[in-house]
Write an enzyme that holds these catalytic residues in place. Structure first.
Site, short mmCIF file in Angstrom:
data_model
loop_
_atom_site.label_atom_id
_atom_site.label_comp_id
_atom_site.label_asym_id
_atom_site.label_seq_id
_atom_site.Cartn_x
_atom_site.Cartn_y
_atom_site.Cartn_z
N GLY A 110 0.81 -1.21 0.00
CA GLY A 110 0.00 0.00 0.00
C GLY A 110 0.84 1.26 0.00
O GLY A 110 0.67 2.13 -0.86
N ALA A 111 1.74 1.37 0.96
CA ALA A 111 2.52 2.60 1.09
C ALA A 111 3.67 2.37 2.04
O ALA A 111 3.74 1.32 2.70
CB ALA A 111 1.64 3.73 1.61
N GLU B 53 0.79 6.06 7.53
CA GLU B 53 2.20 6.31 7.21
C GLU B 53 2.71 7.52 7.98
O GLU B 53 3.84 7.54 8.46
CB GLU B 53 2.40 6.49 5.70
CG GLU B 53 1.87 5.35 4.83
CD GLU B 53 2.31 3.97 5.24
OE1 GLU B 53 3.39 3.84 5.85
OE2 GLU B 53 1.56 3.00 4.99
N1 ARG Z 1 5.71 -0.36 6.56
C1 ARG Z 1 4.77 -0.33 5.47
C2 ARG Z 1 3.41 0.01 6.05
O1 ARG Z 1 3.01 -0.52 7.03
C3 ARG Z 1 4.67 -1.62 4.73
C4 ARG Z 1 5.82 -1.89 3.82
C5 ARG Z 1 6.04 -3.33 3.68
N2 ARG Z 1 6.70 -3.64 2.48
C6 ARG Z 1 7.21 -4.84 2.22
N3 ARG Z 1 7.74 -5.01 1.06
N4 ARG Z 1 7.19 -5.81 3.03
O2 ARG Z 1 2.70 0.82 5.60
ZN ZN Z 2 2.69 0.37 8.68
#
Ligand code: ARG
Ligand code: ZN
Length: 846
Positions: free
Chosen positions: A250-251, A287
Site C-alpha cells: 500500500g505505502a 504512514e
Molecule cells: N511499513 C509499510 C506500512 O506498514 C509496509 C511496507 C512493507 N513492504 C514490504 N515489502 N514488506 O505501511
Molecule cells: Zn505500517
C-alpha cells in the site's frame, strides 16, 4: 534458511554518518557510499548486499580485496583484525533499476526512479548493515537529469541536475528513500503546535494534480490529530509524499518522504469510491503516524514488526473513528479481522503477532502482525483504561525515542506506567491461534451466573495453548429491551471461570463481547428471539450489529446444510428497515448478508465440510426472499438515499450511498436490473457507478455497461483496475474462470503491474464459489499466473499464495485439485524463496 529470534546479537558497530551519492541511469546507476563506523563491541564487520556489481571497496581510503564478498554475493565480511576502532568504509557499486521488476530496492515505475527498502531492500542498493537496529543520520546526493530529485530529511541544495538532502534523525536503512522523476506537486504547509512551519508536498505525475487534493487534506488532518491525541509533533522542515503506479504494497513510511501506491493517493468523485476515499485518509494517517511509531522509535529486529505495525494500525483506526463514525469503523475492522486474520489463524499459515522464526520476512506482513497486533493494543488499553494508556504512551515516547525496541520494552512501559503485571498478557504476542470463548448460563431467583471456558486449538509449532487474559465487555438487556446492566469488563484469566450477577428482576439477555473487546470466537446458546431482541435494543452498536449478523449466519448455514430457514432474520430485517434512514451506514451493514467465505469458515469451525455451491445457493436464495418480502420498503429507501448536490466523500454521504447500494443489490434480484441500469447511466460518482456495474454483472446484463465503462476510463489505470476486478469477482461461478481467462488475454492486462495483476487474480480468488470450482479450474488458473509472476515479482506472488490457505477445509476432490495445483507451483524450477516458503507451509497443513 530459517532465521530465529533467539539468534539476535547486537551489531558490533555504530554509525556516525552515512553518505550516499547516486548517479542515476536506468541500466547503470552508480552508488558511492561512505559510512563512518565506530566500534561498540567485539566482532567482524558484516555487510549485506544483493545483486550488486561491486566496483571498489575501501577502508579509510585503502582498497579492500573484492574476495571478501561471499560466494553467494550476499555478505561482505571484513575481519575484526583488519579494522581500527573508528573508520570510514567506502564502496562504489553499479545497479540496474530498469531490470528490477521485483520492485524492491531502487527501481523504475513509469520512467520515475523510486525505492522500496522495507524490509530488506536497501541491500539491493549498496553494501550496508541492512538491519533495523543500526541507525544513522544520512546525507544523500542525487545526480540526474530528472527535474524533481527527492530523498529523506531536509533539502541542503536543489540545483540543476543535482540535489543534496540531509536527514538529521538517525534511521535504519529500511527507511531510506529516493525519488527522481518528472513530477508536479500539490503544495501546502502546516504549522506545528510549537509554531514551526512545515512545507508539505504531494507529488504526482503531470495531469494527476486534480486528483491529489484529498491526499493533502488527509495529511494535514493526520498531523493535527497526532498532535492533539498523542502530543506528537512533526520534526523536519519538509514532508514529501509521492504517488507511484508500481508498488508491491500500500505505502511506505520513509522518513520525510512517504511513498504510496497511487491508488492510495489519487481520488476524484468520478474515479474513486467512498471506500477508496476512506482508505486514502486512513493510510495517509497510518504512514504519517509511523513518524513516531516506527521511525523515531523503531524495531530492534524484524520479529518485532508488530511493535510498529500493530501500534500504527491501532492509531490509524482511532484516527478514522474520530474523523468518521466510530461505530461503523469498529464494525468494518471486526469484519476485516475475521475475514483475514481469523482465517490465517485457523490454517497452516498461523503465527503469533510476534513470530520467533521465519525464512522470508516479507511473508510476515500479515493480518496477524497488523490487524491482530492492533487488537492486542486495544485489549491492553481496555485493561489499563484511558489514563493508563496515555501514561504508558507518554513514557514510551520519552523512554525509547531514538531507539530500536522490542515487544518486551513495550510491555515494560505499560507495567511501569500502571503497576500492572502483564506476564500473562504477553501470551497474546507470543501465542498463535484464536481462542474460542464458550458461554453457558445459569438462572435462578434473580441471579445470573455466566460460565466461561476458553480453548485455543494447536497451531503449527505450538501444540500447547495456556489460557490468556481475556477482557470480556458485556451488558445485560432485559426482556422488554431495557438495559439492566451497562457495559462491564470482566477479566478472564483461567481456562474456565464463572461470574455472577445478582438482584435481577427477569432473566436478561447477555450482550456479549461489546465493542468486540477481544479477538476471540464465541460459542453460546442463544435463541433467534434473543438475537432479534439484541438487534432491536442493544445499546452497543457493535454488539447490536453482531446479533443481526449471527442471526443471518445461522440462517444461512441452516439453509446451506439442510435447505430451509431464515424466517427470523427476514422478520428482524423488516423491523430494522422501518427506521433505517436514521442511521443509514448501520442499516447497510445489517442488510449485507455474511459473505460466502465467512459462511464457509463458520461451517468449518463447527466441524463441517463447506460446500461452496450449496453456500452460494443458500445465500442467493435468502437474499431473494428478503428482496421479495420487503420490496416496497427497499424501493422506498433506495429512492430516499439519493445524495443530491455535488459529491462529498464524508461519512454521512458514504453511509447513505452504502445503504442505497445494499438496497440495490437486493432489488436487482427482482426488478430485472432496471434500477441498476438507470443508476449506471446516471450516477456522477464512482461509488454508485461501480455499485451499479457490480449488480449488472451479477445479473448477467453487463455487456453494454462494461463497454461504456472501458470507453470512458480506458486511459485511467486505477479505474481500469476496478474494471478488471469486478468481472471475475461478480460473475456467476459457472462463468467467472472463463471470464478471467479472457481478460488475461487482453493487451491491457499489464500483469507486471501489481495493481493490475491483483485486480484480476485476487478478484477471482475472492469469488468463493468460482475459485473453489469443483473441477479445480479456479485453482489451476490462479497457479498458472502465480508461476508466471514469480520470476518477475516474488513478493507479490508469495503474498497471493494465501488464497490457498484454506484448502484443507474442503471435500476430498477439491483438496486433490488444490494439492495438484500447489504441487505444480512447489515443483517449479527456480521458485523464489518467498513463494517457496509460502507453498511449503500451506502444503504442510494437508
Ligand atoms: N511499513 C509499510 C506500512 O506498514 C509496509 C511496507 C512493507 N513492504 C514490504 N515489502 N514488506 O505501511
Ligand atoms: Zn505500517
Amino acid at each position: 534458511v530459517t532465521q530465529y529470534l533467539a539468534d539476535w546479537r547486537p551489531y558490533p558497530f555504530e554509525i556516525a554518518e552515512t553518505r550516499l551519492e547516486f548517479d542515476l541511469a536506468p541500466k547503470g546507476t552508480r552508488v558511492r557510499s561512505q559510512i563512518d563506523f565506530r566500534r561498540k563491541g567485539p566482532g567482524d564487520l558484516v555487510l549485506d548486499g544483493a545483486g550488486l556489481r561491486t566496483q571498489s571497496l575501501a577502508i579509510d581510503g585503502k582498497p579492500l580485496d573484492l574476495s571478501l564478498i561471499s560466494k553467494d554475493d550476499e555478505r561482505l565480511v571484513v575481519p575484526a583484525s583488519a579494522l581500527p576502532d573508528s573508520f570510514t568504509f567506502a564502496a562504489e557499486v553499479e545497479i540496474d533499476p530498469e531490470m528490477n521488476t521485483a520492485l524492491e530496492g531502487l527501481y523504475l515505475s513509469g520512467g520515475m526512479f523510486c525505492t522500496q527498502c522495507e524490509a530488506e531492500g536497501f541491500r539491493h542498493i549498496t553494501w550496508y548493515p541492512d538491519r533495523p537496529d543500526v541507525m544513522a543520520p544520512f546525507r544523500v546526493t542525487i545526480r540526474s537529469d530528472k527535474p524533481v530529485l527527492l530523498s529523506n530529511g531536509n533539502p541542503v541544495s536543489r540545483g540543476q541536475g543535482e540535489a543534496v538532502w540531509h536527514d538529521p534523525w538517525p534511521k535504519p536503512a529500511y527507511l531510506f528513500a529516493l525519488v527522481a522523476g518528472d513530477l508536479v506537486a500539490i503544495p501546502d504547509s502546516f504549522t506545528t503546535m510549537s509554531g514551526r512551519k512545515v512545507e508539505l508536498n504531494v507529488w504526482v505525475r503531470p495531469g494527476d494534480q486534480d486528483r491529489a487534493g484529498y491526499a493533502m487534506e488527509s495529511l494535514i488532518r493526520s498531523m493535527k490529530w497526532d498532535e492533539e491525541t498523542y502530543g506528537r509533533e512533526y520534526d523536519l522542515d519538509v514532508f514529501n509524499l509521492v504517488a507511484v503506479d508500481d508498488f508491491n504494497m500500500g505505502a511506505m513510511e520513509n522518513k520525510g518522504l512517504n511513498i504510496f501506491n497511487s491508488k492510495l493517493v489519487l481520488a476524484s468523485a468520478e474515479t474513486a469510491t467512498d471506500g477508496d476515499y476512506e482508505r486514502i485518509e486512513g493510510v495517509i494517517g497510518h504512514e504519517y503516524f509511523h513518524n513516531w511509531t516506527g521511525n523515531r522509535i523503531t524495531c530492534r529486529d524484524w520479529f518485532q514488526l508488530c511493535l510498529k505495525e500493530g501500534l500504527t494500525v491501532f492509531r490509524d483506526q482511532q484516527f478514522t473513528s474520530d474523523m468518521r463514525s466510530a461505530a461503523v469503523k469498529r464494525i468494518h475492522d471486526v469484519q476485516t479481522l475475521r475475514a483475514r486474520q481469523f482465517r490465517e489463524d485457523a490454517g497452516p499459515l498461523a503465527h503469533p503477532p510476534r513470530p520467533d522464526n521465519y525464512q522470508e520476512i516479507n511473508n510476515f506482513y500479515t493480518a496477524t502482525v497488523y490487524e491482530k497486533g492492533a487488537e492486542v493494543i486495544g485489549m491492553l488499553k481496555r485493561l489499563v483504561g484511558e489514563d493508563g494508556y496515555r501514561k504508558a504512551l507518554d513514557l514510551y515516547f520519552i523512554r525509547h525515542d531514538g531507539q530500536a525496541c522490542t515487544i518486551e520494552d513495550w510491555i515494560k512501559v505499560f507495567e511501569d506506567a500502571t503497576g500492572r503485571d502483564l506476564t500473562q498478557f504477553k501470551r497474546w504476542y507470543t501465542d498463535a491461534g484464536t481462542p474460542r470463548l464458550t458461554l453457558s448460563e445459569d438462572w435462578q431467583d434473580g441471579r445470573l451466573t455466566l460460565h466461561f471456558r476458553q480453548e485455543t486449538a494447536p497451531t503449527p509449532g505450538q501444540p500447547q495453548k495456556p489460557p490468556r487474559v481475556i477482557p470480556i465487555a458485556l451488558g445485560l438487556i432485559g426482556p422488554n429491551g431495557d438495559e439492566v446492566l451497562p457495559t462491564t469488563v470482566l477479566e478472564m484469566t483461567e481456562a474456565s471461570q464463572s461470574f455472577t450477577f445478582d438482584g435481577l428482576g427477569a432473566r436478561p439477555v447477555v450482550s456479549l463481547l461489546r465493542g468486540f473487546s477481544a479477538p476471540v470466537t464465541v460459542a453460546r446458546e442463544i435463541t433467534a428471539d434473543e438475537q432479534a431482541l439484541l438487534l432491536a435494543h442493544d445499546t452497543d452498536p457493535y454488539a447490536r450489529w453482531q446479533a443481526g449478523h449471527d442471526l443471518a449466519l445461522d440462517a444461512l448455514i441452516f439453509r446451506a446444510t439442510s435447505g430451509t430457514g431464515g424466517a427470523e432474520f427476514g422478520q428482524a430485517i423488516g423491523g430494522l428497515l422501518t427506521d433505517a434512514a436514521a442511521d443509514p451506514a448501520f442499516a447497510a451493514l445489517c442488510l449485507s448478508l455474511p459473505g460466502e467465505e465467512e459462511i464457509a469458515t463458520t461451517i468449518a469451525a463447527r466441524g463441517g465440510v463447506p460446500d461452496p455451491d450449496a453456500i452460494r445457493t443458500a445465500r442467493e436464495a435468502l437474499a431473494q426472499d428478503i428482496a421479495t418480502a420487503h420490496e416496497a420498503e427497499l424501493a422506498r429507501l433506495y429512492d430516499a438515499m439519493e445524495t443530491p448536490g455535488p459529491y462529498r466523500p464524508d461519512a454521512e454521504g458514504a453511509g447513505r450511498r452504502s445503504l442505497r447500494l445494499a438496497c440495490l443489490g437486493l432489488l436487482t434480484r427482482i426488478d430485472g436490473a432496471a434500477r441498476a441500469q438507470v443508476l449506471f447511466n446516471s450516477a456522477s460518482n464512482m461509488t454508485e457507478r461501480q455499485g451499479a456495474l457490480e449488480c449488472l454483472i451479477a445479473a448477467g446484463k453487463d455487456t453494454e455497461a462494461l463497454a461504456a465503462f472501458a470507453q470512458e476510463f480506458g486511459s485511467n489505470r486505477l479505474v481500469m483496475d476496478k474494471w478488471f476486478m469486478v468481472q471475475p469477482l461478480r460473475a456467476t461461478p459457472d462463468q467467472a474462470v472463463a471470464r478471467a481467462r479472457d481478460l488475461a488475454e487482453r493487451a491491457d492486462f499489464d500483469w507486471k503491474n501489481p495493481n493490475r495483476f491483483r485486480a484480476l487474480i485476487s478478484g477471482l480468488c475472492a469469488n468463493h464459489a468460482a475459485f473453489h470450482a469443483a473441477d479445480g479450474s479456479g485453482y489451476a488458473f490462479t497457479v498458472d499466473w502465480l508461476m508466471r509472476l514469480d520470476p518477475v515479482n516474488p513478493q507479490t506472488t508469495a503474498r497471493m499464495c494465501s488464497a490457498f490457505e484454506t484448502w484443507t477445509r474442503y471435500d476430498a476432490d477439491r483438496q486433490a485439485h488444490a494439492k495438484a495445483a500447489l504441487g505444480r507451483l512447489a515443483a517449479m524450477k527456480g521458485l523464489s524463496r518467498n513463494t517457496s516458503e509460502m507453498v511449503t507451509r500451506i502444503l504442510a497443513g494437508g
